[in-house]
Design an enzyme around this catalytic site. Structure first.
Site, PDB file in Angstrom:
ATOM      1  N   THR A 112     -94.524  -6.313 -35.088  1.00  0.00           N
ATOM      2  CA  THR A 112     -95.666  -5.782 -34.348  1.00  0.00           C
ATOM      3  C   THR A 112     -95.364  -5.760 -32.858  1.00  0.00           C
ATOM      4  O   THR A 112     -94.887  -6.746 -32.304  1.00  0.00           O
ATOM      5  CB  THR A 112     -96.903  -6.659 -34.606  1.00  0.00           C
TER       6      THR A 112
ATOM      7  N   GLN B 255     -80.201  -3.595 -14.546  1.00  0.00           N
ATOM      8  CA  GLN B 255     -80.313  -3.701 -13.089  1.00  0.00           C
ATOM      9  C   GLN B 255     -80.408  -2.339 -12.415  1.00  0.00           C
ATOM     10  O   GLN B 255     -80.546  -2.274 -11.193  1.00  0.00           O
ATOM     11  CB  GLN B 255     -79.098  -4.441 -12.514  1.00  0.00           C
TER      12      GLN B 255
ATOM     13  N   ASN C 195     -75.021  -7.120 -12.299  1.00  0.00           N
ATOM     14  CA  ASN C 195     -76.085  -8.039 -11.895  1.00  0.00           C
ATOM     15  C   ASN C 195     -75.638  -9.055 -10.850  1.00  0.00           C
ATOM     16  O   ASN C 195     -76.461  -9.629 -10.167  1.00  0.00           O
ATOM     17  CB  ASN C 195     -76.636  -8.767 -13.126  1.00  0.00           C
TER      18      ASN C 195
ATOM     19  N   SER D 211     -84.717  -3.364 -19.150  1.00  0.00           N
ATOM     20  CA  SER D 211     -85.478  -4.613 -19.139  1.00  0.00           C
ATOM     21  C   SER D 211     -86.688  -4.455 -18.220  1.00  0.00           C
ATOM     22  O   SER D 211     -86.576  -3.916 -17.131  1.00  0.00           O
ATOM     23  CB  SER D 211     -84.585  -5.749 -18.645  1.00  0.00           C
ATOM     24  N   SER D 212     -87.834  -4.934 -18.671  1.00  0.00           N
ATOM     25  CA  SER D 212     -89.067  -4.752 -17.900  1.00  0.00           C
ATOM     26  C   SER D 212     -89.179  -5.704 -16.716  1.00  0.00           C
ATOM     27  O   SER D 212     -89.670  -5.324 -15.652  1.00  0.00           O
ATOM     28  CB  SER D 212     -90.268  -4.936 -18.837  1.00  0.00           C
TER      29      SER D 212
ATOM     30  N   CYS E  22     -75.153 -16.812 -13.885  1.00  0.00           N
ATOM     31  CA  CYS E  22     -75.470 -16.479 -15.266  1.00  0.00           C
ATOM     32  C   CYS E  22     -75.923 -17.685 -16.064  1.00  0.00           C
ATOM     33  O   CYS E  22     -77.033 -17.744 -16.566  1.00  0.00           O
ATOM     34  CB  CYS E  22     -74.269 -15.839 -15.926  1.00  0.00           C
TER      35      CYS E  22
ATOM     36  N   ALA F 104     -83.445  -6.601 -22.451  1.00  0.00           N
ATOM     37  CA  ALA F 104     -82.113  -5.994 -22.430  1.00  0.00           C
ATOM     38  C   ALA F 104     -81.129  -6.753 -23.310  1.00  0.00           C
ATOM     39  O   ALA F 104     -80.221  -6.154 -23.887  1.00  0.00           O
ATOM     40  CB  ALA F 104     -81.599  -5.910 -21.000  1.00  0.00           C
ATOM     41  N   THR F 105     -81.313  -8.060 -23.433  1.00  0.00           N
ATOM     42  CA  THR F 105     -80.401  -8.840 -24.287  1.00  0.00           C
ATOM     43  C   THR F 105     -80.483  -8.338 -25.721  1.00  0.00           C
ATOM     44  O   THR F 105     -79.457  -8.111 -26.373  1.00  0.00           O
ATOM     45  CB  THR F 105     -80.781 -10.334 -24.239  1.00  0.00           C
TER      46      THR F 105
HETATM   47  C1  PLP Z   1     -77.087  -6.502 -16.514  1.00  0.00           C
HETATM   48  C2  PLP Z   1     -78.039  -7.312 -17.326  1.00  0.00           C
HETATM   49  N1  PLP Z   1     -78.108  -7.149 -18.662  1.00  0.00           N
HETATM   50  C3  PLP Z   1     -78.962  -7.842 -19.416  1.00  0.00           C
HETATM   51  C4  PLP Z   1     -79.833  -8.768 -18.870  1.00  0.00           C
HETATM   52  C5  PLP Z   1     -80.765  -9.533 -19.754  1.00  0.00           C
HETATM   53  O1  PLP Z   1     -82.013  -8.930 -19.752  1.00  0.00           O
HETATM   54  P1  PLP Z   1     -83.267  -9.586 -20.494  1.00  0.00           P
HETATM   55  O2  PLP Z   1     -83.669 -10.766 -19.681  1.00  0.00           O
HETATM   56  O3  PLP Z   1     -84.313  -8.516 -20.482  1.00  0.00           O
HETATM   57  O4  PLP Z   1     -82.855  -9.940 -21.871  1.00  0.00           O
HETATM   58  C6  PLP Z   1     -79.789  -8.977 -17.488  1.00  0.00           C
HETATM   59  C7  PLP Z   1     -80.644  -9.972 -16.832  1.00  0.00           C
HETATM   60  O5  PLP Z   1     -80.363 -11.143 -16.758  1.00  0.00           O
HETATM   61  C8  PLP Z   1     -78.881  -8.233 -16.710  1.00  0.00           C
HETATM   62  O6  PLP Z   1     -78.821  -8.418 -15.384  1.00  0.00           O
END
Ligand code: PLP
Lengths: 90, 497
Positions: free
Chosen positions: B336, B276, B248, B296-297, B421, B168-169
């Site tokens: 890849t 989330q 989160n 995010s997986s 965080c 997700a980041t």
């Molecule tokens: C709302 C939210 N966005 C983004 C992330 C980051 O996700 P990832 O660890 O897949 O990069 C998180 C998790 O920490 C999250 O809770």
């Protein structure tokens, strides 16, 4: 298309699910698969349609294969018991 | 056509090894064979992996015995050091030592069914999914497309609209930077909220350096944004509105459908960070007018290091890719793909759909039990809206208790304080600040994450542990003493700390 399973076949499958779930070394996985096995067999016991029943039976056999493999893996890589898990004195 | 049949043929062979095709699974895995295989290994090799809580417990015992020697001089107000430690960390003899995991917002355990899907990629299916000249490539490519379908189905998207990323980041960075850069000639404004995840906030700040203006919307004491405030802040130059679906830290759910309507009406792209929320609350990209969604997986019992970005195709959403390269994933994310991670992610998504009703019922029941019991303590509050929330995330403030000391006292439970965080810093959470909580209350907050694998016994243990230790820590607190005596703490002038 396979035929609908007999009562005995379903019962046997259920026993296998419980037995394999119990073999998980990981507490959370063990409890989860026990709970879900009970819940889904109970829910599926209401199915009357033989075609649907046959499908559910086939899917369950696939799931059982996964459970068997993963319960073995859970025994290969083990971790400390959780604070809610009783440990037998050695 | 030829490619397809050949791929199928190959996959069939590879599956037969697993006993899923022609061989009857029950027969193939005759339980006695499985049992003997395990027994052999279990008897000969010890593979137990110990948590460091064992070392910690030993250290503590030593500390305690040395402290016990001069306990007379240590005795303050009836609490000697060894006594305090005993209360802080209870040892239940006859039970294990590994902490209960209650930090599901940080990450979730990998579902064994997900691992089962992934293992074959580490044992045989190692082809590069982008190799289209041979079967090794075709077979992994087929699995990746299956995974893409599973990921798309959960949010009613087309598989072609799913781009796999590292998480997700990355997805959030791709959107905030990519959309802004693509439309920078005509637009220069982004709207987001103050309670977003750090990666959205920081990406937005980075765009300020590139000449963009960013509006960070405030939230009310429930953690929700005001739709009128959102409308007021829209400009003709606004190119993107990014609002997270489920927070989160406090589990609050924003009015996504309403925000989507506003965005569509104003022809502004709507992005939601659903890390989330995906698979845990109903999401539909069409009904909610979502143009981009970060997924995010590892928050849905899948592997870490993989995620996805949903990018709408009609009306088309365009963005500058972060990475230049071979043009994989519609040119949006070169590099890849990792078939084990993608397939595991796909299976995790499939399970979220299959287990949705069971998961929701289980998590809601445990969450209610936990919340009811914790809030029964006096001077305890739930952070964030009690109505618009995902039940698997419960954030509670225990007034007159220092959150960090409570966490230290709870070494048998893996939890996170509100300021999770960047866990190294002891800064109070910016999310709780945005809700208008003061430093003290933000410091005394703890987040409880409940998931698919949490058991009722664990929740019972946690309730008992928290109630006991909150009471104990409050007894040590001079503030609590004053409250009990009826002194109004607000009337006291504090010097800065
Ligand atoms: C709302 C939210 N966005 C983004 C992330 C980051 O996700 P990832 O660890 O897949 O990069 C998180 C998790 O920490 C999250 O809770």
């Amino acid at each position: 298309m396979s035929a609908a399973p007999s009562r005995g076949q379903v019962l046997n499958l259920y026993k296998q699910f419980i037995k394999n779930a119990n073999q998980f070394n990981n507490y959370n996985f063990k409890e989860y698969f026990l709970r879900r096995s009970r819940e889904s067999f109970r829910a599926n016991s209401k199915i009357q349609d033989p075609v649907e029943l046959a499908k559910v039976y086939r899917d369950a056999q696939f799931d059982l294969a996964v459970l068997k493999r993963q319960s073995i893996i859970s025994q290969l890589y083990t971790f400390d018991k959780l604070v809610v898990e009783p440990v037998a004195e050695k | 056509m030829l490619k397809n049949t050949r791929t199928n043929g190959l996959l069939k062979t590879s599956y037969r090894v697993f006993g899923l095709q022609n061989v009857h699974p029950l027969k193939f895995y005759s339980s006695s064979a499985a049992a003997t295989a395990v027994k052999k290994i279990a008897d000969n090799i010890s593979l137990e992996t110990h948590t460091d809580i064992q070392a910690a417990a030993r250290e503590q015992a030593e500390e305690r015995s040395s402290a016990g020697n001069d306990s007379a001089s240590n005795g303050v107000g009836g609490f000697t050091a060894p006594n305090a430690l005993k209360h802080a960390y209870q040892e239940n003899t006859g039970f294990g030592t590994r902490p209960i995991y209650l930090d599901m917002q940080a990450t979730t355990p990998t579902d064994p069914r997900v691992l089962d899907t992934m293992l074959k990629f580490y044992t045989g299916l190692y082809g590069n999914p982008h190799s289209n000249t041979h079967a090794y490539g075709w077979e992994t490519n087929k699995e990746i497309e299956t995974a893409r379908e599973h990921v798309a189905k959960l949010i009613n998207a087309d598989p072609k609209e799913i781009v796999f990323t590292s998480g997700a980041t990355e997805s959030n960075n791709m959107v905030v930077k990519g959309i802004a850069r693509f439309y920078k000639k005509t637009k220069n404004h982004i709207i987001t909220t103050r309670t977003e995840h750090k990666c959205v906030l920081e990406a937005a700040r980075a765009m300020i350096n590139e000449g963009f203006e960013v509006t960070f919307l405030n939230v009310n004491e429930d953690g929700l944004i005001d739709l009128e405030d959102l409308k007021k802040n829209i400009r003709p130059e606004t190119c993107l509105i990014s609002v997270m679906a489920v927070n989160n830290e406090i589990g609050v759910m924003q009015p996504i459908k309403e925000i989507g309507e506003i965005c569509r009406k104003n022809k502004i792209f709507f992005h939601t960070d659903a890390a989330q929320a995906y698979g845990k609350v109903p999401l539909d990209v069409d009904k909610m007018n979502i143009d981009l969604m970060s997924i995010s997986s590892h928050k849905i019992y899948g592997p870490k290091g993989i995620g996805a970005l949903y990018v709408r195709r009609r009306p088309r959403v365009r963005l500058d890719p972060l990475l230049s390269g071979g043009g994989q994933e519609r040119g949006l994310r070169s590099g890849t793909l990792a078939p084990p991670l993608v397939a595991g992610f796909g299976e995790a998504a499939r399970l979220m759909k299959q287990e949705y009703d069971a998961d929701v019922a289980h998590i809601t029941r445990l969450s209610k039990k936990l919340m009811d019991n914790l809030l029964a303590l006096e001077h305890t509050t739930l952070n964030g809206s009690s109505k618009h929330r995902y039940p698997g995330c419960v954030n509670v403030s225990f007034a007159y208790v220092e959150g960090e000391s409570l966490l230290m006292a709870l070494r048998d439970i893996a939890l996170s304080s509100g300021s999770a965080c960047t866990s190294a810093s002891l800064e109070p959470s910016y999310v709780l600040h945005a809700l208008g909580k003061d430093d003290a209350l933000a410091h005394s907050s703890i987040r409880f994450g409940i998931g698919r694998f949490t058991t009722e016994d664990e929740v019972d243990y946690v309730i008992k542990a928290i109630v006991e230790r909150v009471k104990y820590l409050r007894e040590l607190s001079p503030l609590w003493e004053m409250v009990q005596e009826g002194i109004d703490l607000n009337s006291i002038k504090w010097s800065g700390h």
